[in-house]
Design an enzyme around this catalytic site. Structure first.
Site, PDB file in Angstrom:
ATOM      1  N   MET A   1       0.557  -1.079  -0.346  1.00 57.49           N
ATOM      2  CA  MET A   1       0.006   0.488  -0.154  1.00 57.49           C
ATOM      3  C   MET A   1       0.836   1.365  -0.078  1.00 57.49           C
ATOM      4  O   MET A   1       0.496   2.700   0.250  1.00 57.49           O
ATOM      5  CB  MET A   1      -0.834   0.162   0.870  1.00 57.49           C
ATOM      6  N   CYS A   2       2.451   1.245   0.258  1.00 57.11           N
ATOM      7  CA  CYS A   2       3.373   2.528  -0.323  1.00 57.11           C
ATOM      8  C   CYS A   2       3.032   2.898  -1.838  1.00 57.11           C
ATOM      9  O   CYS A   2       3.454   2.191  -2.423  1.00 57.11           O
ATOM     10  CB  CYS A   2       4.386   2.013  -0.092  1.00 57.11           C
ATOM     11  N   HIS A   3       2.830   4.118  -2.413  1.00 56.61           N
ATOM     12  CA  HIS A   3       2.825   4.994  -2.963  1.00 56.61           C
ATOM     13  C   HIS A   3       4.118   4.786  -3.553  1.00 56.61           C
ATOM     14  O   HIS A   3       5.290   4.856  -2.486  1.00 56.61           O
ATOM     15  CB  HIS A   3       2.316   6.462  -2.753  1.00 56.61           C
TER      16      HIS A   3
ATOM     17  N   MET B   1       8.464   6.179   5.554  1.00 58.38           N
ATOM     18  CA  MET B   1       8.593   4.938   4.900  1.00 58.38           C
ATOM     19  C   MET B   1      10.065   4.526   4.058  1.00 58.38           C
ATOM     20  O   MET B   1      10.998   3.946   4.160  1.00 58.38           O
ATOM     21  CB  MET B   1       7.541   4.207   3.951  1.00 58.38           C
ATOM     22  N   GLU B   2      10.226   5.448   3.180  1.00 56.56           N
ATOM     23  CA  GLU B   2      11.366   5.836   2.067  1.00 56.56           C
ATOM     24  C   GLU B   2      13.069   5.388   3.118  1.00 56.56           C
ATOM     25  O   GLU B   2      13.804   4.801   2.963  1.00 56.56           O
ATOM     26  CB  GLU B   2      10.959   6.368   1.317  1.00 56.56           C
TER      27      GLU B   2
ATOM     28  N   ASP C   1      25.580  -8.161   7.056  1.00 61.36           N
ATOM     29  CA  ASP C   1      25.620  -9.094   5.581  1.00 61.36           C
ATOM     30  C   ASP C   1      27.610  -8.947   5.285  1.00 61.36           C
ATOM     31  O   ASP C   1      27.591 -10.271   5.456  1.00 61.36           O
ATOM     32  CB  ASP C   1      25.050  -8.761   4.588  1.00 61.36           C
TER      33      ASP C   1
END
Length: 167
Positions: free
Chosen positions: A83-85, A121-122, A136
């Site tokens: 649902m993230c644009h 969110m980004e 890693d």
């Protein structure tokens, strides 16, 4: 039934009238300048932090690789978060601070765009993926590292205004 429908939409803008998950419609919103800043930390053994600071690690350019991974991740956020644009990012920056004394790396990710929805969110995805990339690339010398404290520290733009996390 009407009460249930009202309850669903009051819980989240990602819920439709019947409680179904949906992408929020931002078509009517005006584009504004938006910025999000997030932090993540990677705790490690003191020897690992010292080796990282000296550039003495077996997999090469750890910090540069983590920076690139964070930037790439910010650009792919809508592929990872439902649902993230998709946002036309105008700038993404990743800063990595190696604190040998505390035996940790603090990653600060910022994302900017002029758009109809935020870039929090980004920024958070960028910080998280940069931290995972550090893990890693260093796991061969330290499997006890911990990725922790992923959080939004600041956001600006949009209807909800400015937010800054208290220290």
């Amino acid at each position: 039934m009407a009460a249930q429908e009202a309850d669903a939409t009051s819980l989240s803008s990602h819920l439709g009238p019947r409680g179904d998950v949906r992408m929020v419609d931002v078509a009517e919103k005006q584009p504004t300048q938006r910025r999000g800043v997030a932090v993540a930390r990677v705790r490690m053994r003191p020897e690992t932090a010292s080796r990282l600071a000296r550039g003495d690690t077996p997999k090469g350019e750890v910090l540069a690789t983590a920076r690139i991974a964070g930037i790439m991740a910010a650009k792919r956020t809508p592929e990872l978060i439902p649902m993230c644009h998709a946002i036309a990012l105008t700038h993404v920056a990743i800063a990595l601070d190696v604190d040998e004394a505390a035996a940790r790396v603090t990653i600060t990710a910022s994302a900017e765009a002029t758009d109809r929805t935020g870039v929090e969110m980004e920024a958070m995805v960028a910080a998280s993926v940069a931290a995972l990339t550090l893990y890693d690339m260093l796991k061969g010398i330290d499997r006890e590292m911990v990725v922790e404290d992923v959080m939004l520290v600041e956001k600006s733009g949009g209807r909800s205004g400015h937010f800054r996390r208290s220290p």
